[in-house]
Write an enzyme that holds these catalytic residues in place. Sequence first.
Site, PDB file in Angstrom:
ATOM      1  N   ASP A  62      28.958  34.422   3.914  1.00 37.25           N
ATOM      2  CA  ASP A  62      28.089  35.077   2.702  1.00 37.25           C
ATOM      3  C   ASP A  62      28.047  36.149   3.524  1.00 37.25           C
ATOM      4  OD1 ASP A  62      26.596  34.623   1.001  1.00 37.25           O
ATOM      5  OD2 ASP A  62      25.200  34.388   1.872  1.00 37.25           O
ATOM      6  N   HIS A 119      18.018  43.608  -2.526  1.00 39.95           N
ATOM      7  CA  HIS A 119      17.702  42.987  -1.418  1.00 39.95           C
ATOM      8  C   HIS A 119      16.814  42.445  -0.423  1.00 39.95           C
ATOM      9  CE1 HIS A 119      17.245  38.129  -1.141  1.00 39.95           C
ATOM     10  NE2 HIS A 119      18.204  38.275  -0.329  1.00 39.95           N
ATOM     11  N   GLU A 170      19.573  32.410  -5.998  1.00 38.42           N
ATOM     12  CA  GLU A 170      20.213  33.729  -5.045  1.00 38.42           C
ATOM     13  C   GLU A 170      21.454  34.359  -6.118  1.00 38.42           C
ATOM     14  OE1 GLU A 170      19.330  33.575  -0.405  1.00 38.42           O
ATOM     15  OE2 GLU A 170      20.966  33.952  -0.401  1.00 38.42           O
ATOM     16  N   GLU A 200      24.801  36.344  -6.612  1.00 35.28           N
ATOM     17  CA  GLU A 200      25.844  37.210  -6.081  1.00 35.28           C
ATOM     18  C   GLU A 200      26.870  37.342  -7.243  1.00 35.28           C
ATOM     19  OE1 GLU A 200      26.137  35.834  -2.183  1.00 35.28           O
ATOM     20  OE2 GLU A 200      24.440  34.908  -1.563  1.00 35.28           O
ATOM     21  N   ASP A 255      24.022  31.118  -4.641  1.00 35.51           N
ATOM     22  CA  ASP A 255      24.087  30.386  -2.725  1.00 35.51           C
ATOM     23  C   ASP A 255      22.865  29.666  -2.765  1.00 35.51           C
ATOM     24  OD1 ASP A 255      25.311  29.528  -0.448  1.00 35.51           O
ATOM     25  OD2 ASP A 255      24.030  31.457   0.652  1.00 35.51           O
ATOM     26  N   ARG A 298      14.052  27.636   1.349  1.00 31.05           N
ATOM     27  CA  ARG A 298      13.068  29.666   2.202  1.00 31.05           C
ATOM     28  C   ARG A 298      12.089  28.487   2.916  1.00 31.05           C
ATOM     29  NH1 ARG A 298      16.362  33.761   0.741  1.00 31.05           N
ATOM     30  NH2 ARG A 298      16.028  33.812  -1.732  1.00 31.05           N
ATOM     31  N   GLN A 313      14.927  27.599   5.578  1.00 34.47           N
ATOM     32  CA  GLN A 313      15.319  28.636   6.573  1.00 34.47           C
ATOM     33  C   GLN A 313      14.463  29.399   7.248  1.00 34.47           C
ATOM     34  OE1 GLN A 313      17.034  31.021   3.486  1.00 34.47           O
ATOM     35  NE2 GLN A 313      18.259  32.971   4.945  1.00 34.47           N
ATOM     36  N   LYS A 329      21.266  26.490   3.782  1.00 34.35           N
ATOM     37  CA  LYS A 329      22.125  26.988   2.889  1.00 34.35           C
ATOM     38  C   LYS A 329      23.107  26.110   2.768  1.00 34.35           C
ATOM     39  CE  LYS A 329      20.645  31.086   2.643  1.00 34.35           C
ATOM     40  NZ  LYS A 329      21.203  32.049   1.002  1.00 34.35           N
ATOM     41  N   THR A 388      26.614  25.607  -3.692  1.00 38.38           N
ATOM     42  CA  THR A 388      26.475  26.451  -3.257  1.00 38.38           C
ATOM     43  C   THR A 388      27.077  26.753  -5.086  1.00 38.38           C
ATOM     44  OG1 THR A 388      26.726  27.732  -1.317  1.00 38.38           O
ATOM     45  CG2 THR A 388      28.179  28.796  -2.732  1.00 38.38           C
ATOM     46  N   GLU A 436      11.880  37.507  -3.842  1.00 37.97           N
ATOM     47  CA  GLU A 436      11.616  39.213  -4.632  1.00 37.97           C
ATOM     48  C   GLU A 436      10.367  38.999  -5.615  1.00 37.97           C
ATOM     49  OE1 GLU A 436      14.837  41.201  -4.184  1.00 37.97           O
ATOM     50  OE2 GLU A 436      15.880  39.193  -4.073  1.00 37.97           O
TER      51      GLU A 436
END
Length: 447
Positions: free
Chosen positions: A145, A152, A217, A219, A251, A255, A258, A271, A275, A391
């Site tokens: 990744d 971002h 996320e 991607e 993904d 949070r 993490q 993570k 996925t 975000e």
Amino acid sequence: MTSLSSLSIDHTHDPALRSWVSGANDETTEFPLQNLPLGMARPAGQSGAFRPFAAIGAEAVDLIAAAALGVFSDELAAVLRACEGQGLNPLMAAGPALRRQCRHALVAVLDEKADAEWPGKLSAALVSQSSLEFTLPCRIGDYTDFYAGIHHATAVGKLFRPDNPLLPNYKWVPIGYHGRASSIGVSGQQFHRPLGQSKAPDAEVPSFGPSKRLDYELEVGALVGLGNAQGTPVALAQAEDHLFGLVLLNDWSARDVQAWEYQPLGPFLAKSFATTVSPWVVTMEALAPFRRPFSRAADDVQPLPYLQGDTNAAQGAISIQLEVHLQTAAMRAAQQPPHRLMRSDFADCYWTFAQMLTHHASNGCNLQPGDLFGSGTQSGPASDQGGSLLELTQGGKQPLTLPHGEQRTFLQDGDSVALVGFCEAPGRRRIGFGPCVGTVLPAIGAA
């Protein structure tokens, strides 16, 4: 010099092409004749081996059945048969010339101007996509990744380092980490809210339990075709020959987990729980009309020489319109459609996939057919273009209000997230990537 086959526009991109498969001519389809993405499927509810298919309108061509009808050369037919039960890896390993041959052969027999025998002959090889069950398009041995979405990276950096959002290495090197390949699933994936350690800002010690700040996320994923021998780097001029095609990729991220675990070595359990990727691989050939020049402003950091090249500068970027749609459990119960949260353009990516591949192999790392690259979260420059809830809600401080009054800072149980991707350009047929949907289930053991 790179082989320009996957970058070149030819007769298979002609916007005037029409197919005798009527659904392929619908202006709203994601899969016109100009697309022909590849995937692995079998009849739903059956236990047989998954076989390679190509999407056309609302239907799909069983490529092994088509091979038996003489659509492909003997060499290509043998490679496609080898994919049965194995994924697209044999076709990936065969190189771009055979993949391009597959595209050309399909266009020749699906074109409305094809010999009169083909509609009748191929009817036995055509099935409705709605009658199919999909699996991952290939065996994914390794998953890397990247962090190439600069909007971002800047937005998230500002949340934690307002005065220094981008670390010094960001503009010099394609940042990435190794993810977990075993938990990658195809669209429709359902997964339990992950458990993990986290530490609240006012807590003296960490605690263990379900993640409270679960996020998505947005991607784009790239699948490797040709591999390289260990110890043999891949020059940027040859990197495109090693790319097979692109998928949408979510993904998912815990949070809170993490934030507690990522220093000093980066993401781990935050993570690795899930996925999600789309089932259809849009080949590099299909993307040729949507290529864009890749450059940076004159006053920005310029890549080191091994990450610069004329072909990459001329058409290394790819314009893909990306969206995130959210449907809550309450919306689903009320038969309300998913709500679009944002849109961005993959052409804004700070590094191209060719650069990512070249950098990945620059130390002699041996990439293999089916390896997956994630682009990193693809946000736009505006505050309402965030590719994650982190975000869009400013780290959970500004809840989003959905059309029917529900609010979200992070994902709740029962939420389904759908990624949408499509390419469009003046004078070209719009092509799409198909579904990339995942749903959050309650944590294991939760009441």
